[in-house]
Scaffold this motif. Structure first.
Motif, PDB file in Angstrom:
ATOM      1  N   LEU A  17       0.809  -1.218   0.000  1.00 38.77           N
ATOM      2  CA  LEU A  17       0.000   0.000   0.000  1.00 38.77           C
ATOM      3  C   LEU A  17       0.843   1.267   0.000  1.00 38.77           C
ATOM      4  N   ALA A  18       2.158   1.114  -0.028  1.00 35.57           N
ATOM      5  CA  ALA A  18       3.022   2.281   0.061  1.00 35.57           C
ATOM      6  C   ALA A  18       2.891   3.149  -1.181  1.00 35.57           C
ATOM      7  N   CYS A  19       3.065   4.438  -0.973  1.00 36.76           N
ATOM      8  CA  CYS A  19       3.014   5.397  -2.077  1.00 36.76           C
ATOM      9  C   CYS A  19       4.380   5.474  -2.740  1.00 36.76           C
ATOM     10  N   TYR A  20       4.392   5.434  -4.045  1.00 32.72           N
ATOM     11  CA  TYR A  20       5.641   5.530  -4.790  1.00 32.72           C
ATOM     12  C   TYR A  20       5.537   6.648  -5.812  1.00 32.72           C
ATOM     13  N   CYS A  21       6.528   7.530  -5.843  1.00 38.13           N
ATOM     14  CA  CYS A  21       6.551   8.634  -6.807  1.00 38.13           C
ATOM     15  C   CYS A  21       7.889   8.633  -7.537  1.00 38.13           C
ATOM     16  N   SER A  22       7.858   8.861  -8.819  1.00 40.03           N
ATOM     17  CA  SER A  22       9.102   9.027  -9.571  1.00 40.03           C
ATOM     18  C   SER A  22       9.724  10.371  -9.213  1.00 40.03           C
ATOM     19  N   LEU A  23      11.032  10.444  -9.336  1.00 44.22           N
ATOM     20  CA  LEU A  23      11.746  11.677  -9.031  1.00 44.22           C
ATOM     21  C   LEU A  23      11.601  12.638 -10.206  1.00 44.22           C
ATOM     22  N   ASP A  24      10.995  13.804  -9.969  1.00 45.24           N
ATOM     23  CA  ASP A  24      10.744  14.768 -11.046  1.00 45.24           C
ATOM     24  C   ASP A  24      11.214  16.158 -10.668  1.00 45.24           C
ATOM     25  N   HIS A  25      11.711  16.874 -11.656  1.00 47.05           N
ATOM     26  CA  HIS A  25      12.087  18.278 -11.501  1.00 47.05           C
ATOM     27  C   HIS A  25      10.813  19.112 -11.312  1.00 47.05           C
ATOM     28  N   PRO A  26      10.875  20.215 -10.558  1.00 42.42           N
ATOM     29  CA  PRO A  26       9.685  21.064 -10.386  1.00 42.42           C
ATOM     30  C   PRO A  26       9.040  21.491 -11.708  1.00 42.42           C
ATOM     31  N   GLN A  27       9.852  21.774 -12.715  1.00 41.51           N
ATOM     32  CA  GLN A  27       9.299  22.169 -14.008  1.00 41.51           C
ATOM     33  C   GLN A  27       8.483  21.038 -14.629  1.00 41.51           C
ATOM     34  N   LYS A  28       8.965  19.814 -14.482  1.00 45.30           N
ATOM     35  CA  LYS A  28       8.237  18.671 -15.035  1.00 45.30           C
ATOM     36  C   LYS A  28       6.934  18.449 -14.274  1.00 45.30           C
ATOM     37  N   LYS A  29       6.953  18.632 -12.960  1.00 46.65           N
ATOM     38  CA  LYS A  29       5.725  18.510 -12.175  1.00 46.65           C
ATOM     39  C   LYS A  29       4.721  19.585 -12.591  1.00 46.65           C
ATOM     40  N   PHE A  30       5.222  20.778 -12.842  1.00 41.05           N
ATOM     41  CA  PHE A  30       4.349  21.867 -13.284  1.00 41.05           C
ATOM     42  C   PHE A  30       3.709  21.522 -14.630  1.00 41.05           C
ATOM     43  N   ASP A 184       8.832  22.093 -26.110  1.00 41.88           N
ATOM     44  CA  ASP A 184      10.087  22.045 -26.865  1.00 41.88           C
ATOM     45  C   ASP A 184      11.105  21.088 -26.255  1.00 41.88           C
ATOM     46  N   CYS A 185      11.156  21.057 -24.924  1.00 41.88           N
ATOM     47  CA  CYS A 185      12.162  20.253 -24.237  1.00 41.88           C
ATOM     48  C   CYS A 185      11.534  19.429 -23.125  1.00 41.88           C
ATOM     49  N   GLN A 186      12.093  18.241 -22.910  1.00 40.56           N
ATOM     50  CA  GLN A 186      11.679  17.381 -21.812  1.00 40.56           C
ATOM     51  C   GLN A 186      12.856  17.184 -20.860  1.00 40.56           C
ATOM     52  N   ILE A 187      12.539  16.906 -19.599  1.00 34.76           N
ATOM     53  CA  ILE A 187      13.580  16.685 -18.593  1.00 34.76           C
ATOM     54  C   ILE A 187      13.694  15.191 -18.326  1.00 34.76           C
ATOM     55  N   GLN A 188      14.902  14.664 -18.500  1.00 32.81           N
ATOM     56  CA  GLN A 188      15.137  13.223 -18.359  1.00 32.81           C
ATOM     57  C   GLN A 188      16.122  12.965 -17.226  1.00 32.81           C
ATOM     58  N   LEU A 189      15.758  12.091 -16.307  1.00 30.37           N
ATOM     59  CA  LEU A 189      16.637  11.734 -15.201  1.00 30.37           C
ATOM     60  C   LEU A 189      17.722  10.782 -15.685  1.00 30.37           C
ATOM     61  N   CYS A 190      18.934  11.006 -15.211  1.00 29.99           N
ATOM     62  CA  CYS A 190      20.041  10.094 -15.522  1.00 29.99           C
ATOM     63  C   CYS A 190      20.935  10.009 -14.284  1.00 29.99           C
ATOM     64  N   TYR A 191      21.985   9.225 -14.371  1.00 34.68           N
ATOM     65  CA  TYR A 191      22.848   9.063 -13.198  1.00 34.68           C
ATOM     66  C   TYR A 191      24.315   9.094 -13.591  1.00 34.68           C
ATOM     67  N   GLY A 192      25.020  10.086 -13.055  1.00 40.88           N
ATOM     68  CA  GLY A 192      26.470  10.188 -13.132  1.00 40.88           C
ATOM     69  C   GLY A 192      27.080   9.817 -14.465  1.00 40.88           C
TER      70      GLY A 192
END
Length: 254
Positions: A17-30, A184-192
């Motif tokens: 039942l736990a809530c899970y959210c993907s990590l998003d930039h504030p602009q992407k949430k907006f 025009d642009c999308q924000i994509q999460l990546c790692y190092g």
């Protein structure tokens, strides 16, 4: 042995039942949200099923209609992630099925057509495990972003919810103008080391390995430059943050 089995079943149920959210930039949430406002919480109440009219809400207002969180609320496959399933069993009238906030709208950043009045009602799932926003304080001012489902304005954990005074200057500017670039642009999460080293035509890469000092989230927005490449745009505070981040990163190296 029976106690152990019951305990393990309970733990598994809680995890499911736990809530899970993907990590998003504030602009992407907006960009994902149907609306974003600055609003003051006037009051709040718990919403109960009508099966037992003696169960009263937490405020002096009249009982609210049933809100069915077993239906999709628009925060899952179409954007915000999380879950929105009503945990109350049929006829369980002692458990709330939602929390309703009464909000005075101070500023509309997105979704003006969804805010016909200066005072609106916003609902959320009843518990944290269902991605509900349960701890908003009466008389406090918040940034509230969410989705509209049927006739309801809704907020959940996976949206952008924050005390307005906690927003940075650049985030407030983003709400007014710079976050509106959603096409025009999308924000994509990546790692190092797995992040692309070259600029992308349609993506701003957001390096999650540097989120201990989240310069992009606090001080920058994603936009297309004159060459048609997507870049992080920020001012002196963004540059200072990046310099501090790099210095701290170098200090941790052996």
């Amino acid at each position: 042995m029976k106690v152990l089995v019951i305990f393990l079943v309970f733990c598994c149920l809680q995890a499911s039942l736990a809530c899970y959210c993907s990590l998003d930039h504030p602009q992407k949430k907006f960009c994902k949200a149907d609306y974003a406002i600055r609003g003051k919480i006037i009051s709040k109440e718990k919403v109960y099923p009508h099966t037992n009219p003696t169960i009263a809400p937490t405020s002096e207002t009249t009982p609210s209609p049933v809100v069915n969180f077993a239906e999709p609320v628009g925060f899952g496959p179409v954007g915000f992630g999380g879950m929105a399933e009503n945990p109350s069993l049929p006829g369980d009238s002692k458990r709330p099925i939602a929390i309703k906030y009464f909000v005075r709208v101070e500023k509309i950043y997105k979704g003006k057509d969804l805010m016909p009045e200066k005072k609106v009602e916003i609902i959320t799932p009843p518990t944290d495990s269902l991605c509900g926003i349960t701890n908003l304080e009466v008389d406090s001012v918040y940034l509230l972003s969410g989705r509209k489902w049927e006739d309801d304005l809704r907020i959940e954990t996976c949206g952008w919810i924050a005390k307005y005074d906690d927003l940075t200057k650049r985030q407030r500017q983003g709400l007014k103008k710079t976050y509106n670039n959603c096409d025009d642009c999308q924000i994509q999460l990546c790692y190092g080391p797995y992040c692309p080293t070259k600029l992308q035509e349609s993506l701003c890469m957001w390096d999650s390995s540097g989120l201990f000092e989240d310069c992009e989230g606090k001080y920058a927005h994603c936009m297309e430059n004159k060459r048609g490449k997507c870049v992080w745009n920020g001012k002196s505070d963004y540059k200072a943050c990046k310099a501090k981040r790099e210095a701290e990163k170098d200090a941790r190296l052996p």
